[in-house]
Write a protein that holds these residues in place. Structure first.
Motif, PDB file in Angstrom:
ATOM      1  N   ASN A   1      -7.467   5.042  -8.994  1.00  0.00           N
ATOM      2  CA  ASN A   1      -7.024   4.363  -7.507  1.00  0.00           C
ATOM      3  C   ASN A   1      -8.347   4.020  -6.837  1.00  0.00           C
ATOM      4  N   PRO A   2      -8.669   2.578  -6.755  1.00  0.00           N
ATOM      5  CA  PRO A   2      -9.760   1.945  -6.079  1.00  0.00           C
ATOM      6  C   PRO A   2     -10.389   2.624  -4.698  1.00  0.00           C
ATOM      7  N   VAL A   3      -9.496   2.915  -3.968  1.00  0.00           N
ATOM      8  CA  VAL A   3      -9.868   3.657  -2.671  1.00  0.00           C
ATOM      9  C   VAL A   3      -9.955   5.016  -2.491  1.00  0.00           C
ATOM     10  N   ARG A   4     -10.059   5.785  -3.735  1.00  0.00           N
ATOM     11  CA  ARG A   4     -10.138   7.131  -3.572  1.00  0.00           C
ATOM     12  C   ARG A   4     -11.378   7.657  -4.661  1.00  0.00           C
ATOM     13  N   ARG A   5     -12.151   8.703  -4.075  1.00  0.00           N
ATOM     14  CA  ARG A   5     -13.321   9.088  -4.893  1.00  0.00           C
ATOM     15  C   ARG A   5     -12.744   9.593  -6.385  1.00  0.00           C
ATOM     16  N   VAL A   6     -13.527   9.336  -7.288  1.00  0.00           N
ATOM     17  CA  VAL A   6     -12.831   9.839  -8.693  1.00  0.00           C
ATOM     18  C   VAL A   6     -12.623  11.309  -8.947  1.00  0.00           C
ATOM     19  N   GLY A   7     -13.689  12.158  -8.085  1.00  0.00           N
ATOM     20  CA  GLY A   7     -13.420  13.482  -7.888  1.00  0.00           C
ATOM     21  C   GLY A   7     -12.306  13.847  -7.481  1.00  0.00           C
ATOM     22  N   ASN A   8     -11.965  13.398  -6.357  1.00  0.00           N
ATOM     23  CA  ASN A   8     -10.725  13.410  -5.679  1.00  0.00           C
ATOM     24  C   ASN A   8      -9.319  13.283  -6.269  1.00  0.00           C
TER      25      ASN A   8
ATOM     26  N   ARG B   1       2.922   8.066  -0.759  1.00  0.00           N
ATOM     27  CA  ARG B   1       1.963   8.301   0.372  1.00  0.00           C
ATOM     28  C   ARG B   1       0.488   8.471  -0.049  1.00  0.00           C
ATOM     29  N   ARG B   2       0.103   9.087  -1.125  1.00  0.00           N
ATOM     30  CA  ARG B   2      -1.392   8.998  -1.586  1.00  0.00           C
ATOM     31  C   ARG B   2      -1.954   8.024  -2.353  1.00  0.00           C
ATOM     32  N   HIS B   3      -1.037   7.448  -3.054  1.00  0.00           N
ATOM     33  CA  HIS B   3      -1.505   6.375  -4.033  1.00  0.00           C
ATOM     34  C   HIS B   3      -1.381   4.935  -3.443  1.00  0.00           C
ATOM     35  N   ALA B   4       0.056   4.582  -3.302  1.00  0.00           N
ATOM     36  CA  ALA B   4       0.263   3.424  -2.949  1.00  0.00           C
ATOM     37  C   ALA B   4      -0.183   2.722  -1.338  1.00  0.00           C
ATOM     38  N   VAL B   5       0.046   3.710  -0.669  1.00  0.00           N
ATOM     39  CA  VAL B   5       0.129   3.482   0.933  1.00  0.00           C
ATOM     40  C   VAL B   5      -1.535   3.256   1.185  1.00  0.00           C
ATOM     41  N   PRO B   6      -2.732   3.801   0.964  1.00  0.00           N
ATOM     42  CA  PRO B   6      -3.841   3.603   0.946  1.00  0.00           C
ATOM     43  C   PRO B   6      -4.453   2.528   0.590  1.00  0.00           C
ATOM     44  N   ASN B   7      -3.774   1.861  -0.443  1.00  0.00           N
ATOM     45  CA  ASN B   7      -4.041   0.415  -0.823  1.00  0.00           C
ATOM     46  C   ASN B   7      -3.394  -0.558  -0.146  1.00  0.00           C
ATOM     47  N   ALA B   8      -2.103  -0.333  -0.029  1.00  0.00           N
ATOM     48  CA  ALA B   8      -1.257  -1.209   0.936  1.00  0.00           C
ATOM     49  C   ALA B   8      -1.901  -1.454   2.288  1.00  0.00           C
ATOM     50  N   ARG B   9      -2.463  -0.417   2.774  1.00  0.00           N
ATOM     51  CA  ARG B   9      -2.826  -0.338   4.033  1.00  0.00           C
ATOM     52  C   ARG B   9      -3.979  -1.404   4.629  1.00  0.00           C
ATOM     53  N   LEU B  10      -4.621  -1.812   3.510  1.00  0.00           N
ATOM     54  CA  LEU B  10      -5.625  -2.657   3.832  1.00  0.00           C
ATOM     55  C   LEU B  10      -5.241  -3.883   4.383  1.00  0.00           C
ATOM     56  N   PRO B  11      -4.706  -4.730   4.103  1.00  0.00           N
ATOM     57  CA  PRO B  11      -3.947  -5.854   5.006  1.00  0.00           C
ATOM     58  C   PRO B  11      -3.173  -5.532   6.183  1.00  0.00           C
ATOM     59  N   VAL B  12      -2.643  -4.422   5.994  1.00  0.00           N
ATOM     60  CA  VAL B  12      -1.854  -4.111   7.327  1.00  0.00           C
ATOM     61  C   VAL B  12      -2.789  -3.845   8.495  1.00  0.00           C
ATOM     62  N   VAL B  13      -3.627  -3.279   7.899  1.00  0.00           N
ATOM     63  CA  VAL B  13      -4.613  -2.529   9.179  1.00  0.00           C
ATOM     64  C   VAL B  13      -5.548  -4.152   9.752  1.00  0.00           C
ATOM     65  N   SER B  14      -5.694  -4.841   8.964  1.00  0.00           N
ATOM     66  CA  SER B  14      -6.330  -6.347   9.335  1.00  0.00           C
ATOM     67  C   SER B  14      -5.338  -6.647  10.297  1.00  0.00           C
ATOM     68  N   LEU B  15      -4.174  -6.910   9.988  1.00  0.00           N
ATOM     69  CA  LEU B  15      -3.048  -7.832  10.855  1.00  0.00           C
ATOM     70  C   LEU B  15      -2.842  -6.996  12.182  1.00  0.00           C
TER      71      LEU B  15
ATOM     72  N   LEU C   1     -12.251   0.859   5.363  1.00  0.00           N
ATOM     73  CA  LEU C   1     -11.146   1.610   4.542  1.00  0.00           C
ATOM     74  C   LEU C   1     -11.188   1.307   3.036  1.00  0.00           C
ATOM     75  N   ASP C   2     -11.882  -0.078   2.777  1.00  0.00           N
ATOM     76  CA  ASP C   2     -12.174  -0.264   1.349  1.00  0.00           C
ATOM     77  C   ASP C   2     -13.310  -0.218   0.937  1.00  0.00           C
ATOM     78  N   PRO C   3     -13.629   0.750  -0.015  1.00  0.00           N
ATOM     79  CA  PRO C   3     -15.004   1.097  -0.357  1.00  0.00           C
ATOM     80  C   PRO C   3     -15.641  -0.118  -1.270  1.00  0.00           C
TER      81      PRO C   3
END
Lengths: 322, 302, 321
Positions: free
Chosen positions: A102-109, C235-249, C314-316
């Motif tokens: 997952n690109p937005v989470r740290r790998v350790g996490n 919640r933990r994997h899809a939303v954090p990625n889907a959030r990116l465009p939504v926050v900008s909007l 939000l996006d590393p």
């Protein structure tokens, strides 16, 4: 009892253009501490098998036959039991490490998440364990703080291996763990997997399109074509003395080290892998086969014993070995 | 297909276009919702066009409605009732369709022409022309659309054409971006290079190779721009910036508010124009999205 | 986030602001040559009165001199004088800002519920829930916000009497403290709900398509393989990625919605920026319009800047690394 056993597994995807039979009757067993290789071109159904073992196929996919993990049928499990079995009984080292993390989470996490999910330990203990796992796969423990894009391809693949080991699975399924890596890194990753398998007594199902990788690693080898196993036997023997013309073509595609003739003239395989939704009649390989006879276009033979511990699905098998 | 070589290029092109039009129609026919939208649109256009023949504009001029009942409820005589001047609401909504549809389409045409011009110039010429045009486009994209339209309309004065101009000048940037990206990907393709190598001039390349390939996408974006134009016209008219000599749906709503139709519960004055707006906007949106999906398969199942 | 990235974004925002200032001047002094004309048109005014008016509104000198004078004036934070009652434009606008921020803030929070709905709709694409959510958002998109307001007003305030018809608080009310606050909330409820209804669909659609984008990602398959529940994967994997465009909007939208509430504020006589705009249009009070346009544009530019910075947090992968 085998730690993983497939019994006459059929997997049919549903698509707009009709059903797509990706796996058509595969039986395979993996014993404790064993390494079994599964080889074939892309689209032959080998990655479908990896997904099928943990019931990860898309909704609506038809599955028949059995997948037994430690004797328990995965497709008869209740959802809670299935989630508990995932990653503890069998874990997968996915291919394409860039997209699997997952690109937005740290790998350790992402590693800790698996540990916390399946074992009753404190977050602190999970963090320590994550560091140990990273060290075990040859990465400094502080890499846990990095995001996937900050790691190189080889490092990401190592992270995926560490992730797969997080819950001490009995079975490790490595699905093309070395594609998209350069040759040096490939060799390192392979060596790592072999070492881990030896040290931890893991049972390893190794899936790849690269036959040469398997011969050195695997005690047993199965070659797949069009959703079926077409040849099986001890790794070295299958590579050195193929019975099925498809295996022969695959083996010939890799130059024999030290043999200039094979290097200068690599024998490729003509034609494309068949489309699973429109397989040729008879033996699905006959359209690309150099030794096909008239009956091959109508006769589809199953696996036949070719020699002790060896079998192949080809009409020529008896002719060659009686 | 064997005698393809003998067919003239022009005839071949037409045959190809006919085939793609047939394929287009086939895909559309499968989409019931889009087809219904098309029917609704055609219905509104027909109503707007025939309005002068089936009714008289003077019938709802305040000068002539002195004898009509005021605030009559909907009945057989007044299908949608009357307003505070005794004017028929149904007639106003009918004639309002003319202005709303006209502004919607005219403003969209202006938007598309401006956007395509800028987009093609930027994409085709590249370099500093591209940089300057895109900088300007970005600036325009950031300016808040509605306040800009309101300010412009109040500076320019109240007229139908000013409204068209205002909507056109405020909404071209997104079309320009879309067209530019399309042109950029086309430019990479081989046949433009080939046309250039064969000595085709710029006008030839743009007219023969770029425009025909950009057109389908522009068409879909046109259909999607019309409802936005209609909604903008409605808002401007509601704020009293519409053409005072014409009746539009937004204008009717403005008058309904001024006449206190809401606070006195005369729903027949403000519900019908709103429903008309919703129907037209929905129909354009649904049809436009269906068009887009057919023309750009990547957008399907979204 | 690197300093260079920050600097580039801030410079971009400043250049856009400069453009807006120029457009603003162009509209009110070039397109409309003499904004005071509407004040003395049709009135019997002596030439010296006109001259003094022109001086009061800085209309003397060449366009270039006027432009420089306008810039100097802006730098001092001076927006000029309103044509109505000769009050400072900045004071007139200043009074209207808080009611608008309150209304827009509350309605945006309500409308952002659409984000959660959109995620769920996208996660179960093609389900009954998805179909109804998508239809609902298309329907609200097709309705002019002020028309929703008229219908709501007619139904809930006039017919059912649940909410007051207009204003910030009851006229002549001497209530203070809690009861004043409750009164204001009561007045704000309907316009806030109406605005939220008008915007909820857009949030929903953006969240939905952002979610659909992530559905086919490999890391979701891995998350499932780990043994996470379906809801946890979302919640933990899809939303954090889907959030990116939504926050900008959301950030950008907040800038736009301040200007978008014009018709609704005017309908409910909510004493904010929107009502001020519609009154200035009716005047017409050009200096106020000019000030408002500058303010609303600045709000959007600021919102864009915030969106860019938020995104890079939000996006590393972003942030000019």
């Amino acid at each position: 009892m085998s730690v993983l056993e497939l019994q006459d597994l059929h997997v049919t995807y549903r698509s707009e253009g009709g059903p797509v039979p990706a796996v058509r009757g595969v039986s395979l067993s993996l014993e404790r501490g064993d390494t079994v290789g599964l080889a074939g071109e892309s689209g032959c159904g080998k990655s479908t098998i990896a997904a099928a073992v943990l019931r990860l196929l898309p909704k609506g996919t038809e599955v028949s036959g059995k997948v037994l993990l430690d004797g328990e049928d995965v497709y008869a499990m209740k959802p809670g039991r299935l989630r508990a079995v995932r990653w503890t009984s069998a874990a997968i080292v996915f291919q394409g490490a860039l997209h699997s993390l997952n690109p937005v989470r740290r790998v350790g996490n992402q590693i800790e998440e698996a540990i916390l999910l399946h074992t009753a330990v404190s977050p602190r203990a999970a963090r320590t364990r994550t560091g140990e796992l990273l060290v075990k796969v040859g990465l400094p423990a502080d890499r846990a703080q990095r995001y996937p894009h900050q790691l190189s391809g080889g490092q990401r693949q190592r992270v995926l291996i560490a992730l797969a080991l997080a819950c001490d699975p009995k079975v490790l399924i490595a699905d093309e763990p070395t594609t998209a890596l350069d040759v040096m890194v490939q060799a390192q990753v392979l060596a790592l997997l072999e070492e881990l398998q030896r040290e931890q007594g893991l049972s390893l199902l190794f899936i790849t399109h690269d036959l040469s990788v398997l011969t050195t690693t695997c005690e047993r080898l199965a070659v797949m074509y069009a959703g079926r196993i077409v040849e099986q036997g001890p790794g070295r023997e299958v590579f050195a003395q193929p019975h099925h013309p498809y295996t022969r073509a695959l083996a010939a595609a890799f130059p024999t080290i030290g043999d200039p003739a094979s290097r200068m003239n690599p024998a490729g395989l003509a034609g494309d892998p068949p489309d699973p939704s429109a397989l040729p009649s008879g033996c699905p390989f006959h359209v690309r086969c150099a030794v096909a006879t008239a009956e091959c276009s109508s006769l589809d033979v199953g696996l036949r014993v070719a020699a002790p511990g060896r079998s192949a699905a080809c009409v020529h098998v008896e002719a060659a070995h009686v | 297909m064997s005698d393809l070589a003998q067919v003239s290029p022009r005839a071949f092109r037409w045959a190809r276009r006919r085939a793609s039009a047939a394929g287009f129609w086939r895909s559309l026919r499968r989409d019931k919702l889009a087809l219904t939208s098309l029917v609704v649109l055609v219905l509104f256009v027909v109503l707007a066009v025939v309005a002068p023949w089936v009714s008289n504009r003077a019938d709802f001029n305040v000068i002539n409605t002195g004898d009509n009942p005021v605030w009559a409820k909907p009945s057989g005589q007044y299908l949608l009732g009357t307003d505070n001047y005794g004017r028929s609401v149904a007639l106003q909504v009918l004639w309002g369709a003319r202005v709303s549809l006209f502004v919607g389409v005219a403003a969209t045409v202006l938007t598309i022409v401006l956007g395509t011009l800028v987009g093609i110039s930027a994409g085709f010429f590249g370099g500093w022309i591209d940089a300057v045009l895109m900088r300007i486009t970005d600036w325009f994209l950031v300016i808040p659309f509605l306040p800009f339209a309101i300010v412009l309309a109040s500076v320019l004065g109240r007229s139908l054409w000013n409204i068209v101009f205002v909507i056109g000048i405020t909404s071209w940037p997104s079309t320009a971006r879309l067209v530019r990206s399309q042109v950029l990907s086309l430019r990479e393709r081989l046949y433009v290079d080939r046309a250039r190598a064969l000595g085709g001039g710029r006008a030839h390349i743009i007219g023969r190779h770029i425009l025909p390939n950009v057109t389908p996408l522009v068409l879909a974006s046109t259909t999607l721009a019309v409802p936005i134009s209609i909604l903008t016209e409605t808002t401007l008219a509601f704020l009293g910036l519409g053409d005072p000599t014409d009746v539009s749906w937004g204008g009717i709503l403005d008058q309904a508010r001024t006449a206190a139709a809401v606070t006195t519960n005369r729903w027949w004055y403000y519900l019908p124009p709103g429903v008309a707006i919703i129907m037209v906007v929905l129909a354009f949106t649904i049809f436009g999205r269906a068009l887009e999906a057919i023309l750009d398969p990547r957008l399907r199942d979204r | 986030m690197s300093a260079r990235f920050l600097l580039r974004k801030v410079l971009g925002a400043i250049s856009t602001l400069a453009f807006v200032v120029t457009v603003n001047f162009f509209l009110f002094r070039v397109v409309n040559d003499d904004p005071t004309a509407t004040m003395y048109r049709g009135r019997n005014m002596k030439p010296e009165q006109i001259a003094s008016l022109r001086q009061k509104f800085n209309l003397d000198g060449s366009k270039w001199e006027q432009y420089l004078a306008y810039l100097r004036q802006l730098l001092r934070g001076d927006l000029g004088l309103s044509m109505k009652g000769s009050r400072e434009v900045s004071a007139v606008i200043g009074e209207a800002i808080w009611p608008t921020l309150l209304l827009v803030g509350c309605s945006t929070l309500l409308a952002m519920l659409g984000i959660t709905l959109g995620y769920r709709a996208g996660w179960r694409r093609g389900s009954g829930f998805d179909t109804s959510a998508t239809s609902f958002s298309m329907l609200t998109y097709a309705m002019p916000d002020f028309w929703i307001g008229m219908v709501a007003l007619g139904l809930f305030s006039v017919k059912l009497g649940w909410f007051p018809v207009s204003g910030l608080e009851d006229p002549g009310s001497a209530a203070t403290g809690i009861s004043q606050l409750l009164d204001q909330l009561h007045h704000m409820a309907l316009p806030a709900i109406v605005l939220a209804l008008a915007y909820v669909g857009e949030y929903m659609i953006v969240a939905r398509s952002a979610m659909i984008e992530t559905l086919s990602e490999d890391y979701l398959q891995l998350a499932r393989a780990k043994g996470l529940r379906d809801a946890e994967v979302r919640r933990r994997h899809a939303v954090p990625n889907a959030r990116l465009p939504v926050v900008s909007l959301s950030a950008i939208n907040f800038g736009f919605v301040v200007g978008g509430a014009i018709a609704v504020e005017s309908l409910f006589s909510w004493p904010g920026i929107g009502q001020l705009t519609s009154l200035a249009v009716k005047g017409p009070d050009f200096p106020v319009l000019q000030g408002l346009f500058l303010l609303l544009s600045a709000a959007v530019i600021l919102a864009n800047l915030v969106a860019d910075l938020l995104y890079s947090r939000l996006d590393p992968r972003a942030g000019g690394r």
